[in-house]
Write a protein that holds these residues in place. Structure first.
Motif: not given
Lengths: 103, 227
Positions: B1-10
């Motif tokens: 989930m954290n990785e998804s959030r990071k990709a979203f903000w990227d």
């Protein structure tokens, strides 16, 4: 036609085109000719709007120095050509038209 | 989930420089739509229902000229045809997503969301979270487009009637077309469309516009094939 209906159908068609090939992946691909043709859509449509906007005044073809929109448009075309800056083009074109109308 | 959030903000961050350019455009659209005779609500809602900048400008112009609904719809469709290119280009990267994701990302697929996302996909390929990047870029643009439209509608109401604001529409189109005239087929497409638009100006229902656009597209495509 009701403006809301126009927007709704226009929106559905736009969504449909965005969705089309993502949905059809593996089943359908754009033919190369159509791919090529799509690149010419923006300049063709926009030019088809620009020319009459500049050259027709009150439904009359008007190539004269009295046609302030034509003169301001030519100035804007020059600014767009040399600067490639959208906002500058709009700004200079508007100022030119207002100035020409006052003058 | 954290990785998804990071990709979203990227994705949001990658969209940032484009947002700077889009914001004033949204404001101009909002002001012009109102000026063209659309209600406040309709001006605003077009930004989420159609959600495609140049077609919204063109629609505002046609509404200003009292063109019939069918012609406005056809013109919106023609202006937005290019999205099929983006759809085709992203399709292989999105093929394993659920239908829900495909629908959501398709709705958000604009020129500005496509540009950073295709670069990202070509560089990093498909990962577990790469669709979140596209979502971030697409959502950031969507959000800013709604806000800037609202601001434009709000400010547009304050601009005096005597200002020839409707002229900003053809000026916007000039600013879009002229820098694209980089080769002979493009110039020929533009000039032939313009010439037919002048000749066919008196045709009813703004049909001259559609005829002119089709001529320009055909001329450009033909010349490019011959090169």
């Amino acid at each position: 036609m009701n403006i809301w209906l126009v927007m709704l159908i226009g929106g559905l068609i736009t969504f449909g085109m965005r969705f089309s090939l993502i949905y059809l992946f593996g089943k359908f691909e754009l033919p190369p000719t159509m791919r090529r043709a799509l690149h010419y859509v923006p300049p063709a449509v926009l030019s088809a709007i620009i020319f009459p906007e500049l050259l027709y005044r009150a439904n009359q073809f008007d190539v004269s120095l009295g046609n302030t929109r034509l003169l301001a448009g030519i100035i804007a075309i020059a600014v767009a050509w040399f600067s490639k800056n959208t906002l500058l083009t709009i700004l200079v074109g508007m100022v030119a038209l207002v100035a020409l109308q006052l003058w | 989930m954290n990785e998804s959030r990071k990709a979203f903000w990227d994705g949001v961050r990658a969209e940032f420089p484009l947002l700077v350019g889009v914001f004033p455009f949204g404001m101009i659209y909002g002001a012009l739509a109102l000026n063209a005779g659309l209600s406040t609500l309709a001006s605003q809602m077009m930004s989420s229902i159609v959600f495609a900048g140049s077609s919204q400008f063109v629609a505002a112009q046609l509404i200003h000229d009292s063109a019939p609904g069918l012609v406005i719809i056809v013109t919106i469709a023609v202006v937005n045809l290019r999205h099929m290119l983006y759809s085709a280009s992203l399709a292989p990267y999105l093929k394993n997503l659920s239908l829900k994701w495909k629908v959501l990302l398709s709705y958000l697929l604009t020129d500005e969301a496509y540009a950073p996302s295709i670069l990202k996909y070509e560089k990093d390929g498909v990962t577990k979270t790469s669709h979140w990047f596209l979502l971030g870029a697409g959502f950031a643009l969507w959000f800013i487009w709604q806000i800037s439209t609202a601001l434009g509608v709000f400010l547009g109401a304050a601009i005096p009637e005597s200002m020839p604001l409707d002229f900003a529409l053809p000026l916007t189109f000039i600013a879009m077309v002229v820098p694209a005239l980089k080769n002979r087929p493009m110039v020929a497409a533009s000039l032939s469309a313009g010439a037919v638009a002048l000749i066919a100006y008196s045709l009813p229902f703004k049909l001259g516009l559609i005829l002119a656009a089709l001529t320009g597209i055909a001329v450009g495509t033909f010349l490019e094939a011959r090169q």
